[in-house]
Write a protein that holds these residues in place. Sequence first.
Motif, short mmCIF file in Angstrom:
data_model
loop_
_atom_site.label_atom_id
_atom_site.label_comp_id
_atom_site.label_asym_id
_atom_site.label_seq_id
_atom_site.Cartn_x
_atom_site.Cartn_y
_atom_site.Cartn_z
N THR A 1 -0.29 14.57 -16.20
CA THR A 1 0.47 15.05 -15.05
C THR A 1 -0.13 14.31 -13.86
O THR A 1 -1.36 14.33 -13.66
N VAL A 2 0.72 13.67 -13.11
CA VAL A 2 0.28 12.83 -12.00
C VAL A 2 0.74 13.46 -10.70
O VAL A 2 1.92 13.80 -10.54
N GLY A 3 -0.19 13.65 -9.79
CA GLY A 3 0.14 14.15 -8.47
C GLY A 3 -0.06 13.04 -7.46
O GLY A 3 -1.02 12.27 -7.56
N THR A 4 0.85 12.90 -6.53
CA THR A 4 0.70 11.91 -5.48
C THR A 4 0.71 12.61 -4.13
O THR A 4 1.15 13.76 -4.01
N TYR A 5 0.24 11.91 -3.15
CA TYR A 5 0.20 12.44 -1.79
C TYR A 5 0.91 11.44 -0.90
O TYR A 5 0.64 10.24 -0.96
N TYR A 6 1.83 11.92 -0.09
CA TYR A 6 2.48 11.03 0.87
C TYR A 6 2.68 11.75 2.19
O TYR A 6 3.26 12.84 2.24
N SER A 7 2.19 11.14 3.21
CA SER A 7 2.45 11.58 4.57
C SER A 7 2.48 10.31 5.41
O SER A 7 1.52 9.52 5.40
N LYS A 8 3.58 10.07 6.05
CA LYS A 8 3.80 8.82 6.79
C LYS A 8 2.63 8.49 7.70
O LYS A 8 2.12 9.34 8.42
N GLY A 9 2.19 7.23 7.62
CA GLY A 9 1.14 6.74 8.48
C GLY A 9 -0.28 7.00 8.00
O GLY A 9 -1.23 6.70 8.71
N THR A 10 -0.46 7.51 6.79
CA THR A 10 -1.79 7.84 6.29
C THR A 10 -2.42 6.72 5.47
O THR A 10 -3.62 6.72 5.25
N GLY A 11 -1.61 5.78 4.95
CA GLY A 11 -2.15 4.70 4.13
C GLY A 11 -2.44 5.09 2.69
O GLY A 11 -3.15 4.38 1.99
N TYR A 12 -1.87 6.21 2.23
CA TYR A 12 -2.09 6.62 0.84
C TYR A 12 -1.15 5.91 -0.13
O TYR A 12 -1.22 6.12 -1.33
N THR A 13 -0.26 5.08 0.41
CA THR A 13 0.60 4.24 -0.41
C THR A 13 0.64 2.86 0.23
O THR A 13 0.35 2.71 1.41
#
Length: 198
Positions: free
Chosen positions: A102-114
């Motif tokens: 199970t893969v969890g990702t984090y995304y919040s614009k401008g954070t550099g996590y992607t």
Amino acid sequence: MMLLAVCPKAMAQEEKTSTEEKTIAWSAPANYYAAVIDKDFDCKIVAYTDGTYAIKGVYGSEYDIEFTVDNESVVEGVPEIVLTNYYSAQAPYYYFHAGDYTVGTYYSKGTGYTGWEGESEDPGVWFYVYLYDKDNNYLGADYDYITWKKGDVTSISSLKANTNASDRTFSISGVEYTNKAKLPAGLYIKNGKKVLIK
């Protein structure tokens, strides 16, 4: 960043599916490196003419990740990506099942996590994950990296000009740029014609 304690299997999750057939602009065999478990998987990166992308074969499974490149959100010179084929009630944390994980990702614009470096000499895409095994045991958190070689790109289809559109600009891989004032040097398609910006 604070680690969110959640049970991924109990979360509301829905995979979005598209009944619409997409036209492939290009594809390439790729390597999917999962840093948490220090393991490589074979996968495929696919670019569609509508500007969306897919990573096929996540963690060696049948699961695909679909995403777009957000050229308006650039962190340290690297555009971020937005994962598009699933959502979670726990946003900005998104979870999906891929094979034994199970893969969890984090995304919040401008954070550099992607990040998207698909136009570079060593193309790739990456995103931060929280990884769980099939029994829901937390394995750790780190970045997953998908890389491919420019020389392996195949199935390039020609992009058709939209005669109803005015002043539209796309990267050579089909990503539309809405802010043309910030275009980096490179080859683009503007109004159906190739344009080189130095």
